[in-house]
Motif scaffolding. Structure first.
Motif, mmCIF file in Angstrom:
data_model
loop_
_atom_site.group_PDB
_atom_site.id
_atom_site.type_symbol
_atom_site.label_atom_id
_atom_site.label_comp_id
_atom_site.label_asym_id
_atom_site.label_seq_id
_atom_site.Cartn_x
_atom_site.Cartn_y
_atom_site.Cartn_z
ATOM 1 N N SER A 233 21.634 36.404 -54.811
ATOM 2 C CA SER A 233 21.278 35.656 -56.022
ATOM 3 C C SER A 233 21.877 34.256 -55.991
ATOM 4 O O SER A 233 21.248 33.299 -56.457
ATOM 5 N N ARG A 234 23.086 34.127 -55.438
ATOM 6 C CA ARG A 234 23.712 32.811 -55.318
ATOM 7 C C ARG A 234 22.915 31.921 -54.376
ATOM 8 O O ARG A 234 22.726 30.730 -54.637
ATOM 9 N N GLN A 235 22.413 32.476 -53.285
ATOM 10 C CA GLN A 235 21.583 31.704 -52.364
ATOM 11 C C GLN A 235 20.284 31.259 -53.040
ATOM 12 O O GLN A 235 19.837 30.125 -52.868
ATOM 13 N N GLY A 243 16.280 22.451 -54.363
ATOM 14 C CA GLY A 243 14.929 22.244 -53.849
ATOM 15 C C GLY A 243 14.822 22.451 -52.353
ATOM 16 O O GLY A 243 13.783 22.186 -51.750
ATOM 17 N N LYS A 244 15.900 22.951 -51.731
ATOM 18 C CA LYS A 244 15.903 23.161 -50.285
ATOM 19 C C LYS A 244 15.426 24.579 -49.957
ATOM 20 O O LYS A 244 15.540 25.484 -50.780
ATOM 21 N N PRO A 245 14.886 24.780 -48.747
ATOM 22 C CA PRO A 245 14.411 26.115 -48.362
ATOM 23 C C PRO A 245 15.537 27.140 -48.390
ATOM 24 O O PRO A 245 16.688 26.827 -48.093
ATOM 25 N N ILE A 246 15.190 28.351 -48.759
ATOM 26 C CA ILE A 246 16.152 29.447 -48.815
ATOM 27 C C ILE A 246 16.089 30.220 -47.510
ATOM 28 O O ILE A 246 15.005 30.466 -46.980
ATOM 29 N N ASP A 247 17.234 30.570 -46.965
ATOM 30 C CA ASP A 247 17.323 31.262 -45.683
ATOM 31 C C ASP A 247 16.607 32.611 -45.741
ATOM 32 O O ASP A 247 17.099 33.561 -46.352
ATOM 33 N N ALA A 249 16.089 34.775 -43.391
ATOM 34 C CA ALA A 249 16.794 35.848 -42.690
ATOM 35 C C ALA A 249 17.835 36.502 -43.594
ATOM 36 O O ALA A 249 18.005 37.728 -43.578
ATOM 37 N N ALA A 250 18.511 35.687 -44.406
ATOM 38 C CA ALA A 250 19.507 36.230 -45.335
ATOM 39 C C ALA A 250 18.833 37.075 -46.409
ATOM 40 O O ALA A 250 19.360 38.123 -46.816
ATOM 41 N N ILE A 251 17.683 36.621 -46.880
ATOM 42 C CA ILE A 251 16.921 37.387 -47.874
ATOM 43 C C ILE A 251 16.518 38.739 -47.288
ATOM 44 O O ILE A 251 16.688 39.794 -47.914
ATOM 45 N N ASP A 252 15.968 38.712 -46.072
ATOM 46 C CA ASP A 252 15.510 39.948 -45.428
ATOM 47 C C ASP A 252 16.663 40.927 -45.232
ATOM 48 O O ASP A 252 16.507 42.138 -45.449
ATOM 49 N N ALA A 253 17.833 40.403 -44.819
ATOM 50 C CA ALA A 253 18.980 41.278 -44.570
ATOM 51 C C ALA A 253 19.459 41.939 -45.862
ATOM 52 O O ALA A 253 19.763 43.138 -45.889
ATOM 53 N N ALA A 254 19.525 41.157 -46.950
ATOM 54 C CA ALA A 254 19.958 41.704 -48.242
ATOM 55 C C ALA A 254 18.949 42.716 -48.757
ATOM 56 O O ALA A 254 19.333 43.785 -49.265
ATOM 57 N N CYS A 255 17.680 42.405 -48.644
ATOM 58 C CA CYS A 255 16.643 43.323 -49.111
ATOM 59 C C CYS A 255 16.678 44.634 -48.325
ATOM 60 O O CYS A 255 16.481 45.717 -48.887
ATOM 61 N N TYR A 256 16.926 44.533 -47.028
ATOM 62 C CA TYR A 256 17.004 45.739 -46.194
ATOM 63 C C TYR A 256 18.152 46.634 -46.646
ATOM 64 O O TYR A 256 17.981 47.842 -46.807
ATOM 65 N N GLU A 257 19.324 46.029 -46.873
ATOM 66 C CA GLU A 257 20.486 46.833 -47.268
ATOM 67 C C GLU A 257 20.312 47.432 -48.655
ATOM 68 O O GLU A 257 20.708 48.573 -48.903
ATOM 69 N N LEU A 258 19.720 46.661 -49.568
ATOM 70 C CA LEU A 258 19.577 47.130 -50.947
ATOM 71 C C LEU A 258 18.290 47.923 -51.170
ATOM 72 O O LEU A 258 18.049 48.402 -52.282
ATOM 73 N N VAL A 262 10.867 42.587 -50.674
ATOM 74 C CA VAL A 262 10.927 41.128 -50.543
ATOM 75 C C VAL A 262 10.045 40.470 -51.603
ATOM 76 O O VAL A 262 10.367 39.390 -52.110
ATOM 77 N N GLU A 263 8.957 41.142 -51.967
ATOM 78 C CA GLU A 263 8.061 40.584 -52.985
ATOM 79 C C GLU A 263 8.780 40.407 -54.323
ATOM 80 O O GLU A 263 8.475 39.474 -55.072
ATOM 81 N N MET A 264 9.735 41.298 -54.615
ATOM 82 C CA MET A 264 10.497 41.164 -55.858
ATOM 83 C C MET A 264 11.338 39.888 -55.847
ATOM 84 O O MET A 264 11.460 39.198 -56.866
ATOM 85 N N VAL A 265 11.894 39.573 -54.700
ATOM 86 C CA VAL A 265 12.672 38.338 -54.569
ATOM 87 C C VAL A 265 11.756 37.138 -54.740
ATOM 88 O O VAL A 265 12.082 36.180 -55.456
ATOM 89 N N GLU A 266 10.606 37.175 -54.101
ATOM 90 C CA GLU A 266 9.654 36.065 -54.199
ATOM 91 C C GLU A 266 9.196 35.870 -55.645
ATOM 92 O O GLU A 266 9.106 34.730 -56.127
#
Length: 289
Positions: A233-235, A243-247, A249-258, A262-266
């Motif tokens: 959430s901080r990222q 306004g910069k792109p969000i990593d 790979a970090a999103i995918d890793a967090a979504c995998y663990e939790l 990914v659509e929910m994050v988007e």
């Protein structure tokens, strides 16, 4: 939680300049940390601080909550607009903001600080609602954890205005991470200072643990899912604010663990982006002097 406040030897005069809370603020903190407090009881305690009441009414009438009718009393604001849990979290944030006057730190943008804190808190709360691994944490706990995540930075802007101002100037010019430069110069992160602060003021241990262990990526205690969610959430909040792109790979890793889609994050990023002007207005009320 691993450790205690005495194990972190901060080079900030042993925190001797950390302000003692006024009696009204002590009672307010106790009230907002009482799980089953009634609306009437909470209203009577919050009324001890007219400034806090004024800000909460301002929030209730802000664009974010746009209801049409003007809300003029705190009980109505809590019962019909803000809700008990949200008022408790926002009151906590406002109490901290009042305690730490950062105006001597010229580069410290209080409204931006609270805007990013709100983005983090709301992102975490929205994502937690669809995450099985976060079911052990109430929505208000998730929200408040996000709101208080960077509280140590606010405290440093008050305690060390000249040094933090220099860090902000340097990082703004170079693009360096503020948190990393604070850790390099002080020897400890602003998350650790936030932990000491919450420990001193006896806030619930879950919030202390979040800050104490935030940078421990291998932490395996019961708060791990919450920590993973807060880092994500901080990222997201930093990316939306800058306004910069969000990593990805970090999103995918967090979504995998939790086990989070990914659509929910988007969808959360899209919602926050659409509502950022209203959230900025909310942050302006929280961070005003």
């Amino acid at each position: 939680m691993n450790g205690n406040a005495q194990t972190i030897p901060f080079q900030v005069g042993s925190l001797k300049n950390l302000p003692a809370l006024p009696e009204a603020s002590v009672r307010i903190l106790a009230a907002v940390n009482t799980p089953d407090i009634s609306i009437d009881k909470l209203t009577s305690v919050l009324a001890l601080s007219p400034g806090l009441v004024a800000r909460l009414l301002g929030l209730a009438n802000s664009a974010y909550f746009a209801r049409g009718a003007v809300v003029s009393d705190l009980r109505t604001a809590i019962f019909q607009v803000l809700g008990l849990d949200l008022v408790k979290s926002l009151a906590l944030g406002i109490v901290f903001n009042v305690q730490f006057d950062t105006r001597k730190c010229q580069q410290f943008d209080t409204e931006r600080f609270w805007s990013e804190s709100l983005l983090t808190a709301i992102a975490a709360q929205r994502l937690a609602a669809d995450c099985r691994q976060l079911q052990a944490f109430s929505a208000s706990t998730v929200y408040t954890s996000g709101l208080l995540l960077n509280i140590g930075l606010l405290a440093l802007g008050f305690l060390l205005p000249d040094q933090i101002n220099g860090i902000l100037v340097k990082c703004n010019a170079s693009g360096m991470a503020v948190g990393g430069e604070i850790a390099r110069q002080l020897g400890h992160s602003h998350y650790q200072l936030g932990y000491v602060l919450l420990n001193k003021w006896q806030l619930p241990t879950v919030y202390q643990s979040v800050l104490y262990n935030y940078r421990q990526l291998d932490f395996s205690g019961p708060e791990r899912p919450l920590l993973v969610l807060l880092r994500l959430s901080r990222q997201l909040s930093a990316g939306i604010a800058s306004g910069k792109p969000i990593d990805q790979a970090a999103i995918d890793a967090a979504c995998y663990e939790l086990e989070l889609a990914v659509e929910m994050v988007e969808n959360t990023v899209e919602w926050l982006g659409e509502n950022k002007p209203a959230l900025d207005s909310l942050a302006g009320i929280m961070g005003g002097r």
